[in-house]
Enzyme design. Structure first.
Site, short mmCIF file in Angstrom:
data_model
loop_
_atom_site.label_atom_id
_atom_site.label_comp_id
_atom_site.label_asym_id
_atom_site.label_seq_id
_atom_site.Cartn_x
_atom_site.Cartn_y
_atom_site.Cartn_z
N ASP A 184 0.92 -1.18 0.37
CA ASP A 184 0.02 -0.18 0.68
C ASP A 184 0.88 1.32 -0.14
OD1 ASP A 184 -2.38 2.19 0.27
OD2 ASP A 184 -3.18 0.12 1.94
N HIS A 205 -10.21 -1.43 6.02
CA HIS A 205 -10.04 -0.47 6.87
C HIS A 205 -11.15 0.52 6.99
CE1 HIS A 205 -7.37 1.31 4.30
NE2 HIS A 205 -6.79 2.29 5.18
N ASP A 206 -11.39 1.57 5.99
CA ASP A 206 -12.10 2.68 6.05
C ASP A 206 -13.75 1.99 6.39
OD1 ASP A 206 -10.16 3.83 5.60
OD2 ASP A 206 -9.67 4.44 3.97
N ASP A 230 -2.71 4.46 -2.48
CA ASP A 230 -3.48 5.70 -1.79
C ASP A 230 -4.20 6.77 -2.48
OD1 ASP A 230 -4.31 5.64 1.32
OD2 ASP A 230 -3.23 7.60 0.91
N GLU A 264 -6.84 3.57 -5.31
CA GLU A 264 -8.28 4.14 -4.66
C GLU A 264 -8.34 5.09 -5.03
OE1 GLU A 264 -9.42 5.29 0.02
OE2 GLU A 264 -7.38 5.35 -0.55
#
Ligand code: GLC
Length: 549
Positions: free
Chosen positions: A95, A321-322, A196, A247
């Site tokens: 990531d 995770h968000d 990201d 993302e």
């Protein structure tokens, strides 16, 4: 590896498995669980950032891109993890957080010391007047997105936390440094990258936004495609085995046709989030409104069909995770917990796109249910709690909002067993374990043939066994049905139907054809048998039917 046939499993190492008893998950913990992941059948593991970081945003605030934070382990631990994964046919996706660095990063520290070379690595601007920042843009984590630095009488931009300073991608030296980082990890044998919030790297005009929070000025910005193409050509594009996912925050579909085009010039695929905002009011997430199921379907179907028509590829997912846990969000934590978790998994895994599973989703893990502020660790949740209370929202109401939308809902420790700390650690974890681990845990599910774990295992297998899932076209069926989402996939002589009832009540669904000739491949009830044209679907019933024409 063909990414259309692959499934990616996301690991949030901090909450996955703690091997050294400090309450904080680590790389050795991940290595210890590789057999579990192999049994599940996933092809890639996406590791969220474990680089050196002050952890203000749990590692999305990188201080050093080349070294591993000692809390997570060492470079040897990472190499051991890669080897262990490779031995089991699993690849590692890293990531990469390149929109911003931690303000503790050497570059930012040099910038602050006044070194002009490094000041130009970031976005410093004069204010509009005394005490007035350059623009009125809001930080994604609350408050204005500019921080004043007295020494320069200037502000720096931080679209996220004040300790996450945005990099200036318009500076070619920044882009060259980023390329170096990617090549460094490629040389370690990494075969996947997740970038990201990568569609925020090219900033447009620095103007006040009187219509929104500023995002229209920096989202899918003017040079974004150029920057991605350049990064691709200089790094991962030279290795056909590497897969990438961007993302894409608040993106547009038109841009995603290019980001994720099958021509491979930019990225392999994209995460978009519009389908996960159907329980927001516009972009405002700190509210409680019912999920708009019709809108959800419409968004998913639009992305599915238009991305396909434009030869572009989606990453498909409910969880990360968000995001809150999907079974709490769109399913049922109670009576139909198992059926609804399986139904939601079915919907995603039969779509056109590469499915992503977030740790614990395959167990039907639920939201954290925290009701004390000191249980929350997430910077976004803590900031917005404060902002809500300052706006006059009673604390009890603010808690209710956090309970639904906080990112900490998905960050509680992985539930390995029913023991004190859920088998995650011997010590008290950095964030509380969900008390329901005594009931919902991997150990129990591995022993139960009918578990959510085994169902996910089956869904992953189906993608490998049926080309129609990986390559087929998708046609929405009866798109306006009040409680059912259904679609048909077709590929050569293969046809697959996915039918899912999103509600806890039985409903009727008209298949439009006789289901007699189809074979059932999977379903959220063990005994699904749908025959005839007009069928009854039980609460949260999903079924996958198949036939060759
Ligand atoms: C992404 C990450 C999120 C992080 C943010 C800033 O949205 O998924 O966890 O807080 O970027 O890096």
């Amino acid at each position: 590896m063909d990414f259309k046939k692959s499934v990616v499993y996301q690991i949030y190492p901090k909450s996955f498995c703690d091997s050294n008893g400090d309450g904080f998950g680590d790389l050795k913990g991940v290595t210890a669980k590789l057999d579990y992941l192999k049994e599940l059948g996933v092809d890639y593991i996406w590791m969220t950032p474990f680089f050196v970081s002050p952890q203000n945003d749990n590692g999305y605030d990188v201080e050093d891109y080349y070294n591993i934070d000692p809390r997570y382990g060492t470079m040897e631990d990472f190499e051991e993890l890669c080897q262990g994964a490779a031995d089991r046919g699993i690849r590692i996706m890293l990531d990469m957080v390149f929109n911003h660095t931690s303000t503790r990063h050497e570059w930012f520290q040099k910038a602050l010391s006044g070194d002009p070379r490094y000041k130009d690595f970031y976005i410093f601007k004069k204010g509009k007047g005394p005490g007035v920042p350059p623009t009125n843009w809001e930080s994604k984590f609350g408050g204005n997105s500019w921080e004043y630095v007295e020494k320069f009488d200037e502000y720096y931009l931080h679209l996220f936390d004040v300790t996450q300073a945005d990099l200036n991608w318009d500076n070619p030296e920044v882009r060259a440094e980023i390329q170096k980082v990617v090549r460094f990890w490629m040389e370690k044998g990494v075969k996947g990258f997740r970038f990201d919030v990568v569609n925020l790297i090219s900033k447009g005009a620095f103007e006040d936004d009187f219509e929104g929070d500023g995002r229209r000025f920096y989202t899918d910005g003017p040079r974004i495609h150029e920057y991605l193409q350049e990064l691709n050509a200089a790094t991962f594009g030279t290795d056909a085995e590497i897969i990438t996912v961007g993302e894409m925050s608040s993106t547009s579909m038109e841009n995603c046709y290019r980001y994720a085009s099958e021509d491979g010039k930019e990225l392999s695929m994209v995460f978009s989030f519009h389908h996960l905002k159907t329980d927001f009011v516009g972009n405002e997430k700190w509210v409680i409104v019912p999920n708009d199921f019709q809108k959800l379907k419409q968004i998913l179907f639009d992305w599915q069909t238009h991305m396909s028509e434009n030869h572009a590829w989606n990453a498909v997912f409910w969880c990360n995770h968000d995001q809150p846990r999907v079974v709490s969000r769109m399913g049922d934590e109670g009576k139909y917990w198992k059926e609804s978790a399986k139904m939601l998994g079915t919907v995603i895994h039969c779509l056109r796109g590469t499915p992503y599973i977030y740790q614990g989703e395959e167990l039907g893990m639920t939201n954290a249910g925290f009701n004390q502020i000191d249980q929350y660790k997430d910077v976004e949740s803590l900031n917005h709690f404060r902002i809500l209370v300052e706006k006059g929202v009673p604390e009890s109401a603010a808690y209710e909002i956090l309970k639904i939308h906080s990112r900490d809902n998905s960050r509680t420790p992985m539930q390995w067993d029913g023991g004190k700390y859920a088998g995650f650690s011997d010590a008290e974890p950095w964030i509380s374990v969900n008390p329901n681990h005594v009931r919902i845990n991997a150990e129990a599910q591995l022993q139960d043939e009918d578990s959510i774990f085994h169902y996910y295992q089956k869904l992953i297998r189906l993608r490998k066994d049926y080309d129609v899932i990986a390559y087929g076209d998708l046609e929405p069926l009866d798109a306006k049905h009040p409680s059912v989402m259904a679609y048909r996939r077709t590929w050569e002589n293969q046809e697959l139907l996915m039918i899912a009832n999103f509600y806890g009540k039985e409903t009727a669904w008209d298949a439009g054809c006789d289901l007699e000739g189809y074979t059932r491949l999977a379903g959220s009830y063990a005994d699904t048998s749908l025959v005839g044209t007009e069928v009854k679907l039980r609460p949260y019933e999903a079924a996958v039917l198949y036939k060759e024409n």
